[in-house]
Design a protein around this motif. Structure first.
Motif, PDB file in Angstrom:
ATOM      1  N   TRP A   1       0.835  -1.203   0.000  1.00  0.00           N
ATOM      2  CA  TRP A   1       0.000   0.000   0.000  1.00  0.00           C
ATOM      3  C   TRP A   1       0.866   1.249   0.000  1.00  0.00           C
ATOM      4  CZ3 TRP A   1      -4.257   2.303  -1.143  1.00  0.00           C
ATOM      5  CH2 TRP A   1      -4.553   3.539  -0.590  1.00  0.00           C
TER       6      TRP A   1
ATOM      7  N   ARG B   1       0.555   3.780  -3.028  1.00  0.00           N
ATOM      8  CA  ARG B   1      -0.406   4.786  -2.555  1.00  0.00           C
ATOM      9  C   ARG B   1      -0.450   6.024  -3.450  1.00  0.00           C
ATOM     10  NH1 ARG B   1      -1.542   9.147   0.660  1.00  0.00           N
ATOM     11  NH2 ARG B   1      -3.169   8.855   2.219  1.00  0.00           N
ATOM     12  N   SER B   2       0.696   6.547  -3.814  1.00  0.00           N
ATOM     13  CA  SER B   2       0.702   7.780  -4.614  1.00  0.00           C
ATOM     14  C   SER B   2       0.058   7.562  -5.975  1.00  0.00           C
ATOM     15  CB  SER B   2       2.122   8.305  -4.769  1.00  0.00           C
ATOM     16  OG  SER B   2       2.909   7.375  -5.489  1.00  0.00           O
TER      17      SER B   2
ATOM     18  N   VAL C   1      -3.801   7.198  -5.405  1.00  0.00           N
ATOM     19  CA  VAL C   1      -4.390   8.502  -5.113  1.00  0.00           C
ATOM     20  C   VAL C   1      -4.487   9.338  -6.380  1.00  0.00           C
ATOM     21  CG1 VAL C   1      -3.975  10.682  -3.905  1.00  0.00           C
ATOM     22  CG2 VAL C   1      -3.707   8.523  -2.690  1.00  0.00           C
ATOM     23  N   SER C   2      -3.448   9.316  -7.182  1.00  0.00           N
ATOM     24  CA  SER C   2      -3.447  10.092  -8.425  1.00  0.00           C
ATOM     25  C   SER C   2      -4.543   9.618  -9.384  1.00  0.00           C
ATOM     26  CB  SER C   2      -2.078   9.982  -9.091  1.00  0.00           C
ATOM     27  OG  SER C   2      -2.082  10.610 -10.328  1.00  0.00           O
TER      28      SER C   2
ATOM     29  N   ASN D   1      -8.075  10.431  -7.870  1.00  0.00           N
ATOM     30  CA  ASN D   1      -8.376  11.870  -7.896  1.00  0.00           C
ATOM     31  C   ASN D   1      -8.539  12.415  -9.307  1.00  0.00           C
ATOM     32  OD1 ASN D   1      -8.391  12.081  -5.144  1.00  0.00           O
ATOM     33  ND2 ASN D   1      -6.322  12.893  -4.992  1.00  0.00           N
TER      34      ASN D   1
ATOM     35  N   PRO E   1     -12.189  14.299  -2.747  1.00  0.00           N
ATOM     36  CA  PRO E   1     -10.722  14.251  -2.799  1.00  0.00           C
ATOM     37  C   PRO E   1     -10.035  15.099  -1.719  1.00  0.00           C
ATOM     38  CG  PRO E   1     -11.584  14.517  -5.004  1.00  0.00           C
ATOM     39  CD  PRO E   1     -12.744  14.652  -4.063  1.00  0.00           C
TER      40      PRO E   1
ATOM     41  N   ILE F   1     -10.994  12.448   1.701  1.00  0.00           N
ATOM     42  CA  ILE F   1     -11.133  10.993   1.694  1.00  0.00           C
ATOM     43  C   ILE F   1      -9.818  10.286   2.027  1.00  0.00           C
ATOM     44  CG2 ILE F   1     -10.690  10.516  -0.756  1.00  0.00           C
ATOM     45  CD1 ILE F   1     -13.575   9.037   1.181  1.00  0.00           C
ATOM     46  N   TRP F   2      -8.692  10.875   1.636  1.00  0.00           N
ATOM     47  CA  TRP F   2      -7.412  10.193   1.863  1.00  0.00           C
ATOM     48  C   TRP F   2      -6.935  10.300   3.302  1.00  0.00           C
ATOM     49  CZ3 TRP F   2      -7.287   6.856  -1.577  1.00  0.00           C
ATOM     50  CH2 TRP F   2      -7.733   7.112  -2.865  1.00  0.00           C
ATOM     51  N   SER F   3      -7.439  11.271   4.031  1.00  0.00           N
ATOM     52  CA  SER F   3      -7.102  11.307   5.451  1.00  0.00           C
ATOM     53  C   SER F   3      -7.886  10.240   6.217  1.00  0.00           C
ATOM     54  CB  SER F   3      -7.383  12.687   6.036  1.00  0.00           C
ATOM     55  OG  SER F   3      -8.761  12.992   5.946  1.00  0.00           O
TER      56      SER F   3
ATOM     57  N   VAL G   1      -8.844   7.234   4.732  1.00  0.00           N
ATOM     58  CA  VAL G   1      -8.272   5.944   4.325  1.00  0.00           C
ATOM     59  C   VAL G   1      -6.873   5.833   4.841  1.00  0.00           C
ATOM     60  CG1 VAL G   1      -7.589   4.553   2.336  1.00  0.00           C
ATOM     61  CG2 VAL G   1      -9.696   5.834   2.256  1.00  0.00           C
TER      62      VAL G   1
END
Length: 111
Positions: free
Chosen positions: A41, A45-46, A49-50, A53, A104, A107-109, A111
């Protein structure tokens, strides 16, 4: 004739045996599985996320925006026909659109 039938039966039996044996093979993990998942992960992850988003959320936004305008048009036609306005479907679609537009940012905070 009998020999060909025996060959086909043997091939069918061998194929069935191989397919039946596949789920029973054991996979041995060396080390900690949770650590492997966490490292995978962190590595990906980057990129995830990209993609989410820049591709997934904009696609959802477009779909919901089109659906909202179609529903508003249908609501107007229903108003002209029956004289009543049903706001619930439009409000739900609008709330979903606002959620996907702002997701966006936070949501990543989560997950």
């Amino acid at each position: 004739m009998r020999r060909a039938k025996t060959k086909r039966m043997a091939a069918a039996f061998a194929g069935a045996f191989c397919f039946a044996a596949m789920p029973t093979t054991t996979a041995y993990a060396s080390g900690d599985v949770a650590g492997a998942v966490t490292s995978t992960w962190n590595t990906a992850r980057s990129q995830i996320v990209s993609v989410v988003n820049n591709v997934v959320f904009p696609c959802l936004d477009v779909i919901l925006a089109v659906l909202l305008f179609v529903k508003i048009g249908a609501m107007y036609m229903d108003y002209r026909k029956h004289g009543q306005i049903e706001w619930t479907p439009v409000a739900i679609i609008f709330a979903c659109l606002i959620f996907t537009l702002t997701a966006p940012l936070y949501i990543w905070s989560i997950v």
